[in-house]
Enzyme design. Structure first.
Site, short mmCIF file in Angstrom:
data_model
loop_
_atom_site.label_atom_id
_atom_site.label_comp_id
_atom_site.label_asym_id
_atom_site.label_seq_id
_atom_site.Cartn_x
_atom_site.Cartn_y
_atom_site.Cartn_z
N ASN A 226 0.79 -1.23 0.00
CA ASN A 226 0.00 0.00 0.00
C ASN A 226 0.83 1.29 0.00
O ASN A 226 0.50 2.24 -0.70
CB ASN A 226 -1.02 0.00 1.14
CG ASN A 226 -0.39 -0.20 2.51
OD1 ASN A 226 0.74 -0.67 2.63
ND2 ASN A 226 -1.13 0.14 3.55
N LYS B 53 12.27 -7.34 1.06
CA LYS B 53 11.31 -8.25 0.42
C LYS B 53 10.05 -7.46 0.14
O LYS B 53 9.24 -7.21 1.05
CB LYS B 53 11.01 -9.45 1.34
CG LYS B 53 9.85 -10.35 0.86
CD LYS B 53 10.09 -10.91 -0.53
CE LYS B 53 8.88 -11.71 -1.00
NZ LYS B 53 7.74 -10.87 -1.42
N PRO B 54 9.86 -7.02 -1.12
CA PRO B 54 8.67 -6.23 -1.44
C PRO B 54 7.46 -7.11 -1.69
O PRO B 54 7.58 -8.34 -1.83
CB PRO B 54 9.09 -5.52 -2.74
CG PRO B 54 10.00 -6.52 -3.39
CD PRO B 54 10.74 -7.22 -2.28
N GLY C 22 2.37 -5.60 7.49
CA GLY C 22 1.48 -6.46 6.73
C GLY C 22 0.26 -6.85 7.53
O GLY C 22 -0.09 -6.19 8.53
N SER C 23 -0.39 -7.91 7.13
CA SER C 23 -1.60 -8.36 7.82
C SER C 23 -1.25 -9.00 9.15
O SER C 23 -0.12 -9.48 9.36
CB SER C 23 -2.36 -9.37 6.95
OG SER C 23 -1.64 -10.60 6.89
N GLU D 176 4.25 -4.21 12.31
CA GLU D 176 3.16 -3.23 12.20
C GLU D 176 2.08 -3.89 11.36
O GLU D 176 2.28 -4.14 10.18
CB GLU D 176 3.68 -1.94 11.54
CG GLU D 176 2.71 -0.77 11.70
CD GLU D 176 1.84 -0.57 10.47
OE1 GLU D 176 0.64 -0.91 10.55
OE2 GLU D 176 2.34 -0.08 9.46
N LEU D 177 0.94 -4.18 12.00
CA LEU D 177 -0.04 -5.07 11.39
C LEU D 177 -1.36 -4.36 11.13
O LEU D 177 -1.40 -3.16 10.90
CB LEU D 177 -0.20 -6.29 12.30
CG LEU D 177 1.13 -6.98 12.67
CD1 LEU D 177 0.89 -8.14 13.64
CD2 LEU D 177 1.87 -7.45 11.43
N CYS E 128 -3.37 1.11 6.58
CA CYS E 128 -3.49 0.39 7.86
C CYS E 128 -4.17 1.24 8.92
O CYS E 128 -5.04 0.76 9.64
CB CYS E 128 -2.10 -0.04 8.35
SG CYS E 128 -1.29 -1.26 7.30
N GLU F 234 -11.68 -5.92 9.06
CA GLU F 234 -10.99 -4.77 8.49
C GLU F 234 -11.26 -4.70 6.99
O GLU F 234 -10.93 -5.61 6.25
CB GLU F 234 -9.48 -4.88 8.73
CG GLU F 234 -8.68 -3.74 8.16
CD GLU F 234 -7.18 -3.93 8.28
OE1 GLU F 234 -6.44 -2.93 8.16
OE2 GLU F 234 -6.73 -5.08 8.49
#
Length: 477
Positions: free
Chosen positions: A151, A174-175, A227-228, A249-250, A283, A378
């Site tokens: 994002n 790692k994209p 990420g998730s 960071e989720l 997020c 979410e």
């Protein structure tokens, strides 16, 4: 596009590639290598050796190298923005803004790195320590896997890679498989600017394979991932097997609370910023709109009128304000979540439709506080579910009913009430009279509960990417 391993642009060892698709047009933008397990092992091995050399480079020289990187970014900023827009579906105006953030972040982290001083525990501070002095210093952790989501790839590249390198670590990026191209270009610029071969690398491939191999490698000493929540939990389990440090960071399901004395016009403008930006794929976007009952009609009418003014279109169009989601798959999921919210009592008042990867900006009224979206569902898209409440205490109860705790916000004219609500919200960040979508590079950013572990930002990231060593001068006095 190629990976960068040990300072070289390389393909996968088996030559396999993955198409990168423009979600707005369905056309292939470029391809990237599908890294094999051997490729990941080679990248880690090179990072281990490169880190030893990079760690010896003085901080002042590291900063000079990163400033050369910023010169390359400036020279290529429009190409970077166009690439980001094409591979992500992000409006070109927003893509340019994200590229413009790179120098802000790298300069801020560079200044902080030059002031990471050690501390001294003087003699006599503790009984029995009259002849001893203890000094501390920050040392790099080693090899850090920087796992970056789709994002805001460049913003998160800034947050993770800049401090990782400045602290003397090696960074393996790692994209996301959906949009790795811009980060491949940025990584190549860092190598061109002079970062030690191996100390900055990028590996591409499916997260379930390349990402899993990277995070499971015992010579990866830390993992910083955005990420998730599901991926974050799995990554923490993987890291535990070799005691790698994790910073996560989720997900989030931020509450946007408007009290009866709140400025509704301001709240609506902040809704546009805090929910529609990046087509709702944020997020810390406001995702649950809790409106006090006697203001809900006014808020709803004004929100619908304001959102209806926004232009949704092709991301490459200079006038587009809302683009598409990262993929048609993502849009189908949002469409299903809208339908589920309606089945649970909500009513679509605006939008609700889907065309490929495009989701119409959607307002759903009459959402009961028992609906999934009111707690743990979410929605990663431009959807505004409106939930009413009677009292401040009820608003806080609804807000805290979620397993997530990233951010939240409250609109009110009473600062005492505002501060009380901010203290009561179970989340890592709160905003008064503004949407929860607020993240400066300086501030520590991170969530409570299932929204993550640790924080990122100039104020705090160096704590995540360094270790503290104590040096004892025994009987020095």
């Amino acid at each position: 596009m190629k990976m960068i391993i040990n300072g070289q642009a390389v393909a996968a060892s088996d030559e396999k590639t993955i198409d990168v698709i423009n979600p707005a047009t369905g056309q292939v933008v470029d391809t990237v290598p599908a890294a094999t397990e051997a490729d990941i092992e080679a990248a880690v091995a090179a990072a281990v050796e490169g880190q030893k050399i990079w760690a010896q480079v003085p901080v002042s020289e590291k900063v000079e190298i990163l400033y050369r990187f910023l010169e390359l970014v400036e020279e290529n900023k429009e190409d970077l923005a166009q690439t980001l827009s094409a591979e992500t579906g992000k409006p070109i105006v927003e893509a340019r803004a994200e590229i413009a953030n790179i120098p802000i972040a790298f300069k801020a982290f560079s200044e902080k790195a030059k002031h990471l001083y050690g501390e001294t525990i003087p003699s006599g501070t503790e009984a029995g320590q009259d002849k001893n002095i203890v000094i501390t210093r920050r040392e790099p952790i080693g090899v850090i896997a920087c796992v970056i989501p789709f994002n805001f790839p460049c913003d998160l590249f800034d947050q993770k890679v800049a401090p990782t390198l400045l602290a003397g670590n090696a960074a393996i990026v790692k994209p996301s498989t959906d949009n790795p191209l811009t980060l491949c270009k940025l990584t190549a610029f860092l190598a061109e600017a002079g970062v030690t071969p191996g100390a900055i690398e990028i590996v591409t491939g499916r997260g379930s394979q390349a990402g899993a191999w990277l995070c499971a490698n015992p010579r990866v000493h830390a993992i910083t991932l955005t990420g998730s929540t599901e991926v974050g939990i799995e990554t923490a389990r993987t890291a535990a097997d070799h005691l790698a440090h994790v910073s996560l960071e989720l997900g989030g399901n931020d509450a946007f609370i408007v009290l009866e004395d709140g400025d509704v016009d301001l709240a609506v403008e902040e809704l546009v910023w805090g929910r529609m930006y990046n087509t709702g794929q944020v997020c810390c976007a406001s995702k649950r709109f809790l409106i006090q009952k006697n203001r809900v009609e006014e808020f709803t009418e004004k929100a619908i009128a304001r959102i209806s003014q926004l232009k949704q279109g092709m991301p490459s169009d200079e006038s587009t304000q809302i683009g598409c989601l990262i993929s048609e798959k993502a849009a189908i999921k949002v469409e299903q979540q809208i339908q589920k919210t309606v089945a649970q009592g909500g009513k679509i008042l605006l939008g609700g439709g889907r065309n490929g990867a495009f989701i119409e900006p959607t307002v759903i009224g009459n959402v009961p506080k028992t609906a999934d979206v009111a707690t743990d569902m979410e929605i990663f898209g431009p959807v505004v579910p409106i939930i009413t409440f009677d009292t401040v205490e009820e608003a806080i109860e609804i807000a805290n009913s979620s397993k997530y705790g990233l951010c939240g916000c409250v609109f009110t004219a009473d600062m005492k009430t505002a501060v009380r609500v901010c203290h009561a919200l179970e989340c890592g960040g709160t905003v008064i009279n503004g949407a929860s979508f607020f993240r400066s590079f300086e501030m520590p950013f991170g969530g409570y509960k299932y929204s993550g572990i640790g924080t990122e930002g100039v104020m705090s990231t160096f704590d995540e990417v360094t270790r503290t060593k104590s040096i004892v001068l025994k009987n020095i006095l």
